[in-house]
Design a protein around this motif. Sequence first.
Motif, PDB file in Angstrom:
ATOM      1  N   ARG A  97     -29.379  65.074   0.258  1.00 18.40           N
ATOM      2  CA  ARG A  97     -29.615  66.686  -0.631  1.00 18.40           C
ATOM      3  C   ARG A  97     -29.122  67.573   0.055  1.00 18.40           C
ATOM      4  N   ARG A  98     -29.303  67.705   1.257  1.00 15.70           N
ATOM      5  CA  ARG A  98     -28.677  68.798   2.301  1.00 15.70           C
ATOM      6  C   ARG A  98     -27.143  68.917   2.276  1.00 15.70           C
ATOM      7  N   LYS A  99     -26.698  67.873   2.177  1.00 13.50           N
ATOM      8  CA  LYS A  99     -24.951  67.338   2.071  1.00 13.50           C
ATOM      9  C   LYS A  99     -24.644  68.237   0.674  1.00 13.50           C
ATOM     10  N   ASP A 100     -25.231  67.697  -0.440  1.00 14.66           N
ATOM     11  CA  ASP A 100     -24.793  68.286  -1.776  1.00 14.66           C
ATOM     12  C   ASP A 100     -24.975  69.645  -1.502  1.00 14.66           C
ATOM     13  N   THR A 101     -26.388  70.355  -0.986  1.00 13.93           N
ATOM     14  CA  THR A 101     -26.672  71.650  -1.331  1.00 13.93           C
ATOM     15  C   THR A 101     -25.377  72.597  -0.459  1.00 13.93           C
ATOM     16  N   ILE A 102     -25.316  72.103   0.603  1.00 13.37           N
ATOM     17  CA  ILE A 102     -24.410  72.776   1.527  1.00 13.37           C
ATOM     18  C   ILE A 102     -22.929  72.946   0.997  1.00 13.37           C
ATOM     19  N   LYS A 103     -22.567  71.739   0.594  1.00 14.12           N
ATOM     20  CA  LYS A 103     -21.123  71.897  -0.306  1.00 14.12           C
ATOM     21  C   LYS A 103     -21.137  72.711  -1.334  1.00 14.12           C
ATOM     22  N   ARG A 104     -22.277  72.900  -2.055  1.00 14.71           N
ATOM     23  CA  ARG A 104     -22.336  74.041  -3.171  1.00 14.71           C
ATOM     24  C   ARG A 104     -22.387  75.631  -2.624  1.00 14.71           C
ATOM     25  N   ILE A 105     -23.044  75.411  -1.457  1.00 16.55           N
ATOM     26  CA  ILE A 105     -23.130  76.754  -0.865  1.00 16.55           C
ATOM     27  C   ILE A 105     -21.689  77.217  -0.298  1.00 16.55           C
ATOM     28  N   ARG A 106     -21.257  76.302   0.340  1.00 15.01           N
ATOM     29  CA  ARG A 106     -19.847  76.426   0.986  1.00 15.01           C
ATOM     30  C   ARG A 106     -18.728  77.167   0.192  1.00 15.01           C
ATOM     31  N   SER A 107     -18.749  76.977  -1.256  1.00 22.62           N
ATOM     32  CA  SER A 107     -18.243  77.432  -2.174  1.00 22.62           C
ATOM     33  C   SER A 107     -18.070  79.037  -2.282  1.00 22.62           C
ATOM     34  N   SER A 108     -19.386  79.492  -1.680  1.00 25.91           N
ATOM     35  CA  SER A 108     -19.384  81.016  -1.600  1.00 25.91           C
ATOM     36  C   SER A 108     -19.273  81.333  -0.218  1.00 25.91           C
ATOM     37  N   ILE A 109     -19.834  80.764   0.696  1.00 25.78           N
ATOM     38  CA  ILE A 109     -19.997  81.129   2.254  1.00 25.78           C
ATOM     39  C   ILE A 109     -18.792  80.228   2.920  1.00 25.78           C
ATOM     40  N   SER A 110     -17.569  80.398   2.845  1.00 30.22           N
ATOM     41  CA  SER A 110     -16.653  79.318   2.854  1.00 30.22           C
ATOM     42  C   SER A 110     -16.520  79.203   4.760  1.00 30.22           C
ATOM     43  N   HIS A 111     -16.858  80.094   5.353  1.00 25.31           N
ATOM     44  CA  HIS A 111     -16.724  80.001   6.757  1.00 25.31           C
ATOM     45  C   HIS A 111     -17.640  80.746   7.487  1.00 25.31           C
ATOM     46  N   ASP A 112     -17.545  80.738   8.821  1.00 28.04           N
ATOM     47  CA  ASP A 112     -18.879  81.247   9.688  1.00 28.04           C
ATOM     48  C   ASP A 112     -18.462  82.558  10.238  1.00 28.04           C
ATOM     49  N   ASN A 113     -17.263  83.367   9.865  1.00 34.91           N
ATOM     50  CA  ASN A 113     -16.905  84.396  10.462  1.00 34.91           C
ATOM     51  C   ASN A 113     -17.292  85.865   9.519  1.00 34.91           C
ATOM     52  N   ILE A 114     -18.140  85.461   8.700  1.00 36.85           N
ATOM     53  CA  ILE A 114     -18.631  86.559   7.489  1.00 36.85           C
ATOM     54  C   ILE A 114     -19.486  87.157   8.320  1.00 36.85           C
ATOM     55  N   VAL A 115     -19.511  88.511   8.309  1.00 38.09           N
ATOM     56  CA  VAL A 115     -20.493  89.544   8.654  1.00 38.09           C
ATOM     57  C   VAL A 115     -21.371  90.015   7.336  1.00 38.09           C
ATOM     58  N   PHE A 116     -22.857  90.185   7.672  1.00 35.51           N
ATOM     59  CA  PHE A 116     -23.527  90.483   6.623  1.00 35.51           C
ATOM     60  C   PHE A 116     -24.363  91.968   7.329  1.00 35.51           C
ATOM     61  N   LEU A 117     -24.504  92.732   6.228  1.00 32.75           N
ATOM     62  CA  LEU A 117     -25.183  94.254   6.513  1.00 32.75           C
ATOM     63  C   LEU A 117     -26.659  93.869   5.794  1.00 32.75           C
ATOM     64  N   PRO A 118     -27.841  93.869   6.428  1.00 30.20           N
ATOM     65  CA  PRO A 118     -29.162  94.000   5.703  1.00 30.20           C
ATOM     66  C   PRO A 118     -29.258  95.123   4.698  1.00 30.20           C
ATOM     67  N   LEU A 119     -29.903  95.035   3.691  1.00 28.05           N
ATOM     68  CA  LEU A 119     -30.086  96.204   2.612  1.00 28.05           C
ATOM     69  C   LEU A 119     -31.885  96.435   2.684  1.00 28.05           C
ATOM     70  N   VAL A 120     -32.356  95.931   3.391  1.00 27.61           N
ATOM     71  CA  VAL A 120     -33.817  96.233   3.715  1.00 27.61           C
ATOM     72  C   VAL A 120     -34.290  96.153   5.124  1.00 27.61           C
ATOM     73  N   ASP A 121     -35.011  96.799   5.461  1.00 32.00           N
ATOM     74  CA  ASP A 121     -35.374  97.337   7.089  1.00 32.00           C
ATOM     75  C   ASP A 121     -36.914  96.478   7.441  1.00 32.00           C
ATOM     76  N   VAL A 122     -36.845  95.300   7.925  1.00 29.99           N
ATOM     77  CA  VAL A 122     -37.980  94.539   8.074  1.00 29.99           C
ATOM     78  C   VAL A 122     -38.793  94.855   9.251  1.00 29.99           C
ATOM     79  N   ARG A 123     -38.458  96.232   9.687  1.00 31.74           N
ATOM     80  CA  ARG A 123     -39.183  96.869  10.899  1.00 31.74           C
ATOM     81  C   ARG A 123     -40.301  97.593   9.975  1.00 31.74           C
ATOM     82  N   ILE A 124     -40.127  97.832   8.772  1.00 39.28           N
ATOM     83  CA  ILE A 124     -40.985  98.607   7.812  1.00 39.28           C
ATOM     84  C   ILE A 124     -42.166  97.560   7.478  1.00 39.28           C
ATOM     85  N   PRO A 125     -43.623  97.643   7.864  1.00 40.76           N
ATOM     86  CA  PRO A 125     -44.355  96.566   7.288  1.00 40.76           C
ATOM     87  C   PRO A 125     -44.300  96.340   5.888  1.00 40.76           C
TER      88      PRO A 125
END
Length: 274
Positions: A97-125
Amino acid sequence: MAIEGSLQSVDIQDIAQLLNINRSTGLLHIESDAVKGVLFYRDGSVINAEVDGLTGDNAAYVLLGQSEGHFHFEIAEHSSDKLISRSINDLVLEAARRKDTIKRIRSSISHDNIVFLPLVDVRIPSQRKSFSEFEIKLLSMLDGQTDLKEVIGKSGASDFEVVYVVYELEKKGHLKRVDIYKLLEVAPLKKLFGKKTEVQIPSGIVDEWSKESVIYGECKYAEIRTQKMTFGQVEMSTKANNDERKVFMPKNIMAQFEVSPGDRVLVKPILYPN
């Protein structure tokens, strides 16, 4: 019973179940260019697994999802702790199941050099309570500077767990993918026009970073990664009218990174220099 072979010709899940049927005790070694790990068998049951710093169920899923490399079963008594209680059938199904799922996800997140910026601040309760502890941990690490590869390494979790949660957070609008890595050509910086301690980045590149988020427009440091796998952080300044696809380096910094004029390097702005 000694068993070994290539994973290109034999399904590792078939081998895992055969050892279960034969009530084998020993170590099933799995090795490829990507992973090197072991499944610990006792009386046909997988009681533990180890790979890339992972143990237990998560390590087993990684190993049972391999389709390249070699395997070798070593008949041997061992003293491994029992960290896995799932049956071999459950482990195999979840690995598939994980192998099939990660194959689908990797069509969007194709490599690990991607940088993400959070749009929420989890420091706020009030925002924090909407997320699980693992989601909060990842949102804190994905700071608009740290790439996915670094997050996986620091999280203590498997590639699957991190990439899956990041994929879901992005899909729900809690993360923004930012294009801040730039492939630039190294050019010498004459001492007359800059300091020995800093590199110069063309203003057009800084403008591109600022369009991704205004926070990058204030960066005073850059991270540089070379084709020889050397990397580090240096001060940077901005200069208008430079060649837009070059990073200008003093000779001492070129020597530090072991690069020559014409070499290409990956450059990104640094919010929080080490």
